[in-house]
Design a protein around this motif. Structure first.
Motif, PDB file in Angstrom:
ATOM      1  N   ASP A 155      42.478  39.496  53.311  1.00 56.38           N
ATOM      2  CA  ASP A 155      41.471  39.598  54.362  1.00 56.38           C
ATOM      3  C   ASP A 155      40.157  40.159  53.838  1.00 56.38           C
ATOM      4  O   ASP A 155      39.083  39.852  54.368  1.00 56.38           O
ATOM      5  N   GLU A 156      40.227  40.993  52.815  1.00 58.36           N
ATOM      6  CA  GLU A 156      39.013  41.573  52.259  1.00 58.36           C
ATOM      7  C   GLU A 156      38.430  40.700  51.158  1.00 58.36           C
ATOM      8  O   GLU A 156      37.209  40.664  50.963  1.00 58.36           O
ATOM      9  N   ALA A 157      39.270  39.971  50.433  1.00 61.36           N
ATOM     10  CA  ALA A 157      38.778  39.154  49.322  1.00 61.36           C
ATOM     11  C   ALA A 157      37.895  38.009  49.809  1.00 61.36           C
ATOM     12  O   ALA A 157      36.847  37.718  49.217  1.00 61.36           O
TER      13      ALA A 157
ATOM     14  N   SER B 196      36.191  40.872  31.235  1.00 59.58           N
ATOM     15  CA  SER B 196      35.173  40.264  30.385  1.00 59.58           C
ATOM     16  C   SER B 196      33.957  39.811  31.192  1.00 59.58           C
ATOM     17  O   SER B 196      33.006  39.277  30.633  1.00 59.58           O
ATOM     18  N   TYR B 197      33.980  40.029  32.514  1.00 62.25           N
ATOM     19  CA  TYR B 197      32.879  39.615  33.382  1.00 62.25           C
ATOM     20  C   TYR B 197      31.845  40.744  33.510  1.00 62.25           C
ATOM     21  O   TYR B 197      32.203  41.919  33.509  1.00 62.25           O
ATOM     22  N   PRO B 198      30.564  40.384  33.691  1.00 63.66           N
ATOM     23  CA  PRO B 198      29.537  41.423  33.878  1.00 63.66           C
ATOM     24  C   PRO B 198      29.715  42.238  35.154  1.00 63.66           C
ATOM     25  O   PRO B 198      29.407  43.424  35.186  1.00 63.66           O
ATOM     26  N   LEU B 199      30.192  41.564  36.226  1.00 62.33           N
ATOM     27  CA  LEU B 199      30.369  42.239  37.510  1.00 62.33           C
ATOM     28  C   LEU B 199      31.744  41.895  38.054  1.00 62.33           C
ATOM     29  O   LEU B 199      32.117  40.714  38.120  1.00 62.33           O
ATOM     30  N   VAL B 200      32.505  42.910  38.459  1.00 64.68           N
ATOM     31  CA  VAL B 200      33.875  42.736  38.948  1.00 64.68           C
ATOM     32  C   VAL B 200      33.991  43.391  40.317  1.00 64.68           C
ATOM     33  O   VAL B 200      33.497  44.505  40.526  1.00 64.68           O
ATOM     34  N   VAL B 201      34.672  42.684  41.240  1.00 63.52           N
ATOM     35  CA  VAL B 201      34.919  43.212  42.577  1.00 63.52           C
ATOM     36  C   VAL B 201      36.417  43.380  42.772  1.00 63.52           C
ATOM     37  O   VAL B 201      37.190  42.437  42.515  1.00 63.52           O
ATOM     38  N   LEU B 202      36.833  44.564  43.209  1.00 61.13           N
ATOM     39  CA  LEU B 202      38.224  44.826  43.565  1.00 61.13           C
ATOM     40  C   LEU B 202      38.302  45.002  45.079  1.00 61.13           C
ATOM     41  O   LEU B 202      38.021  46.080  45.603  1.00 61.13           O
ATOM     42  N   PRO B 203      38.684  43.951  45.817  1.00 58.94           N
ATOM     43  CA  PRO B 203      38.707  44.030  47.279  1.00 58.94           C
ATOM     44  C   PRO B 203      40.074  44.479  47.795  1.00 58.94           C
ATOM     45  O   PRO B 203      41.018  43.693  47.880  1.00 58.94           O
ATOM     46  N   SER B 204      40.216  45.725  48.129  1.00 55.79           N
ATOM     47  CA  SER B 204      41.467  46.267  48.677  1.00 55.79           C
ATOM     48  C   SER B 204      42.661  45.933  47.788  1.00 55.79           C
ATOM     49  O   SER B 204      43.699  45.474  48.257  1.00 55.79           O
ATOM     50  N   VAL B 205      42.492  46.157  46.492  1.00 55.85           N
ATOM     51  CA  VAL B 205      43.607  45.973  45.556  1.00 55.85           C
ATOM     52  C   VAL B 205      44.465  47.229  45.650  1.00 55.85           C
ATOM     53  O   VAL B 205      44.296  48.194  44.900  1.00 55.85           O
TER      54      VAL B 205
ATOM     55  N   TYR C 173      48.691  39.305  43.937  1.00 56.11           N
ATOM     56  CA  TYR C 173      49.705  38.902  44.915  1.00 56.11           C
ATOM     57  C   TYR C 173      50.535  40.084  45.390  1.00 56.11           C
ATOM     58  O   TYR C 173      50.897  40.180  46.565  1.00 56.11           O
ATOM     59  N   GLU C 174      50.844  41.006  44.497  1.00 57.40           N
ATOM     60  CA  GLU C 174      51.686  42.135  44.895  1.00 57.40           C
ATOM     61  C   GLU C 174      50.943  43.076  45.841  1.00 57.40           C
ATOM     62  O   GLU C 174      51.545  43.653  46.752  1.00 57.40           O
ATOM     63  N   SER C 175      49.629  43.232  45.659  1.00 60.40           N
ATOM     64  CA  SER C 175      48.856  44.025  46.615  1.00 60.40           C
ATOM     65  C   SER C 175      48.819  43.341  47.974  1.00 60.40           C
ATOM     66  O   SER C 175      48.834  44.010  49.021  1.00 60.40           O
ATOM     67  N   GLN C 176      48.778  42.017  47.976  1.00 60.58           N
ATOM     68  CA  GLN C 176      48.842  41.311  49.246  1.00 60.58           C
ATOM     69  C   GLN C 176      50.179  41.569  49.940  1.00 60.58           C
ATOM     70  O   GLN C 176      50.227  41.852  51.141  1.00 60.58           O
TER      71      GLN C 176
ATOM     72  N   VAL D 178      32.784  50.965  48.289  1.00 61.26           N
ATOM     73  CA  VAL D 178      32.503  50.563  49.668  1.00 61.26           C
ATOM     74  C   VAL D 178      33.662  51.044  50.519  1.00 61.26           C
ATOM     75  O   VAL D 178      34.763  50.484  50.470  1.00 61.26           O
ATOM     76  N   GLY D 179      33.416  52.081  51.301  1.00 59.20           N
ATOM     77  CA  GLY D 179      34.494  52.775  51.989  1.00 59.20           C
ATOM     78  C   GLY D 179      34.795  52.276  53.385  1.00 59.20           C
ATOM     79  O   GLY D 179      35.329  53.042  54.197  1.00 59.20           O
ATOM     80  N   CYS D 180      34.457  51.031  53.680  1.00 55.25           N
ATOM     81  CA  CYS D 180      34.730  50.511  55.018  1.00 55.25           C
ATOM     82  C   CYS D 180      34.746  48.988  54.976  1.00 55.25           C
ATOM     83  O   CYS D 180      34.259  48.373  54.024  1.00 55.25           O
ATOM     84  N   ARG D 181      35.300  48.418  56.034  1.00 54.14           N
ATOM     85  CA  ARG D 181      35.305  46.962  56.144  1.00 54.14           C
ATOM     86  C   ARG D 181      34.007  46.520  56.805  1.00 54.14           C
ATOM     87  O   ARG D 181      33.742  46.841  57.955  1.00 54.14           O
TER      88      ARG D 181
END
Length: 714
Positions: A441-443, A468-477, A421-424, A601-604
């Motif tokens: 917008d990216e998530a 604890s997940y096998p794959l993690v995505v950080l979308p514009s955090v 939320y704070e990144s938002q 991933v360096g772009c939208r």
């Protein structure tokens, strides 16, 4: 600022003699109707399968018509009618909208906007959360209600307030100013620490004393607020409303310790008024209000939001306090729900962790601002498709309760998308590289891209156990402090697979930029260095997009990656005109660290571009079999040949597959939702428990129509 300890989880108990099951009901406003309507309402509720209602949310003036003069008679009568009919009551604190006698006597409780203008009565939430006067009146009301109903057997929960911060999120009054000063003193300790955090040496904003701290009031058109102060004011505003809720909660809990207390959040893909993950620590059980987004994202956004609510609840069953049977009243154009969506939407919330399905409201209002908001009983009455669907849903929920669905939990996905939320707040329009983008917008496109692949990800708050997940995505955090950066580093070193996008790890939690190139706090994790950003938009000869050599298209934002660490592999590059300076530059990379790997991933790319690029990213990460089996499978190409394999269309993402399981894994409930506007086939396994716009044919093959759903027990 330190966060409070999470309250023990407490779920509302059924009425005496009833077995635990799925709660089904609505907001009920009997004070809007003559009493001769009440018996008909209770009869129809029984016909629909309603077993709980929320009472009194906006009834302060009916409960306390004059200061200190309480009228519980009408409330007693309706609670008794409901309880005798087997309908529990979620009783509101009624503080959401103060009566005219209060604001007339004490106009100082009214909140002020950023220009200092008073927000007058005439709607709701016209109170300031930091007003000691308003708090006194509201807590007196809570004491009166709790004292009167402390021994009532039909009260199953307390509903404190209503959608805190929906209208009074920001208050710029002197009460708020003094509270903000106290909040800063508690957080920072010294004024020098405030100066450092906010970077007040810029524009001569240095503070000598806490008394010089003011809210971010109006500073003129075209000017920019100090981003550190603005971010902290958003944090303070969330905390101020939370403190008011906690005061109500504590009064109610002191008098009625056996009745759990909740309040309705407003979690959605773009709903970030408050830090709902932080608030989740202060409720006995999490509740949410969700209203559908018309159009193509309808089901996907609902799933995104409900998955995030489940994450906020830490995978414990939660309560859908409000949604709509059809159209709302507050959009410029209020689209109706399509046939089947009333049942489908409710079952989607249920699939994603809700053990209570409730609507706003029972009977559609005849007058007032929400008279065109749909309800369980519409203006046209009970002989309507809406009421027939309401009854169908009630029967489905009763049947699923009898099969033991209540109390099961959402099965874990193999993929976690982190939400902060704070990144938002930090990426909301201000003096940033572009005002066209934010964290949310990216998530959402990443969530949809995985759905398109037949994988239903988990939306998890940044404070949760995402590592604890096998794959993690950080979308514009955007905000990462040293602790979170270290956690990411340890995750990858320990064998984790990480996807990081542009605009991640740019600043610390005070919105002070990490130096040395972007993403400053995790450059060693992703193995690249970004020198500057290249925002894009249509204009007079400006860069409006960039082509990638895999056929994808970047828009809105691209990083200018100027350095690669040893071992960093370029997966996708830009294919651009020489004048852009981007031709051949890296767009997507992968880097090994310890036992794991991190992709950048360096772009939208948007949903389609992510979908096109995702197979390459997963291959680069060394992720194999993602989506094969378990609750993530919904596609012929990657299915296990049993539950939820796509048929007619052959596309993995045509069906969204969601699974709930018992703690011991002995029972699984599988939900199959059609994401398309054409019929989709699925080879099924297990018993069909419920079907809406769907059928099971010979040989165990299911056909799910548009807006349809199948529920199976495996």
């Amino acid at each position: 600022m330190s966060k409070s300890k999470r309250r023990p989880y407490r779920w509302p108990r059924p009425l005496k003699g009833d077995r635990p099951g799925i709660w089904y009901g609505c907001d009920y406003n009997p004070d809007q109707w003559p009493e001769e309507v009440w018996d008909e309402d209770v009869r129809l509720m029984g016909q629909a399968g309603v077993n709980v209602v929320t009472l009194g949310v906006f009834s302060w003036s009916a409960i306390e018509p004059r200061e200190g003069e309480y009228d519980f008679g009408w409330l007693d009568r309706i609670i008794d009618k409901l309880g005798r009919a087997g309908i529990g009551v979620d009783l509101a604190s009624a503080s959401a909208s103060p009566p005219m006698w209060l604001t007339q006597a004490h106009p100082e409780v009214l909140w002020k906007d950023e220009r200092g203008d008073v927000v007058w009565p005439g709607a709701r939430q016209h109170w300031r959360p930091t007003s000691p006067v308003f708090r006194r009146y509201a807590l007196d009301l809570c004491r009166a209600l709790a004292g009167h109903y402390k021994d009532n057997p039909y009260i199953v929960a307390w509903h404190a307030g209503n959608e805190y911060g929906c209208h009074n999120r920001f208050d710029y009054s002197d009460d708020a100013m003094r509270s903000f000063q106290q909040w800063c003193r508690k957080k920072y300790g010294t004024i020098e620490a405030v100066n450092s955090a906010w970077g007040t040496s810029f524009w001569s904003q240095r503070l000598n004393d806490f008394s010089q701290i003011i809210p971010p009031r109006y500073i003129g058109r075209g000017n920019f607020q100090n981003p550190g102060r603005l971010l902290d004011f958003k944090r303070f505003s969330s905390d101020a409303l939370k403190a008011f809720y906690q005061a109500e909660r504590d009064v109610l809990s002191e008098i009625t310790p056996d009745i759990p207390v909740t309040t309705n959040f407003m979690v959605s893909a773009g709903g970030s008024n408050l830090d709902y993950d932080d608030w989740g620590e202060s409720v006995d059980f999490v509740s949410n209000d969700h209203y559908f987004e018309p159009g193509r994202r309808h089901l996907d956004e609902l799933a995104f939001s409900s998955s995030l609510v489940d994450g906020i609840s830490r995978r414990r069953p939660w309560w859908l306090m409000e949604h709509s049977t059809s159209a709302v009243n507050w959009r410029p154009v209020n689209f109706r729900k399509e046939p089947g969506q009333l049942v489908r939407d409710a079952l989607a919330h249920l699939a994603l962790g809700a053990d209570a399905i409730c609507y706003f409201q029972w009977r559609q209002s005849q007058a007032g601002a929400e008279k065109f908001h749909s309800a369980m009983v519409p203006h046209a009455g009970q002989d309507t498709q809406i009421f027939r669907d309401v009854c169908e849903l009630g029967a489905d929920l009763k049947g699923l309760s009898s099969q033991g669905l209540a109390g099961t939990t959402l099965a874990r996905s193999q993929v976690a998308i982190v939400f902060d939320y704070e990144s938002q707040w930090a990426t909301e329009p201000t003096a940033t590289p572009t005002c066209r983008l934010s964290h949310a917008d990216e998530a959402m496109p990443w969530f949809q891209a995985f759905l398109d692949r037949g994988i239903t990800p988990d939306l998890v708050p940044v404070r949760s156990d995402w590592d604890s997940y096998p794959l993690v995505v950080l979308p514009s955090v955007y905000l990462l402090d040293e602790k979170d950066s270290r956690r990411l580093r340890d995750y990858v070193k320990g064998g984790g697979h990480l996807i990081v996008t542009y605009a991640t790890g740019i600043s610390d939690r005070n919105d002070r930029v990490w130096l040395g190139g972007y993403p400053g706090s995790i450059r060693d994790v992703v193995g690249i260095g970004v020198e500057e950003f290249s925002p894009m938009a249509e204009g007079d000869g400006t860069l409006d997009h960039l082509d990638l050599d895999n056929g994808a298209l970047a828009h809105d934002w691209a990083d200018v990656i100027t350095s690669l660490d040893e071992g960093t592999e370029v997966l996708v590059s830009y294919k651009a005109q020489p004048w852009t300076g981007m031709d051949g530059s890296p767009a997507v990379t992968v880097h090994g660290l310890g036992g794991g790997r991190a992709a950048y991933v360096g772009c939208r790319l948007g949903r389609d571009g992510i979908g096109l690029t995702l197979p390459t990213i997963l291959e680069g990460l060394g992720v194999e079999g993602l989506g094969a089996g378990g609750r993530n499978t919904a596609g012929a190409a990657e299915g296990d040949g049993s539950v939820g394999t796509a048929g007619e269309s052959g596309k993995p993402g045509d069906i969204m597959r969601v699974e709930r399981v018992t703690d011991d894994g002995s029972r699984r409930f599988v939900f199959l939702f059609n994401r398309t506007h054409h019929a989709v086939g699925a080879q099924l396994e297990g018993d069909c428990l419920a079907a809406s716009l769907a059928r099971v044919e010979e040989g165990g093959r299911g056909i799910v129509e548009p807006n349809g759903v199948l529920v199976l027990r495996v």
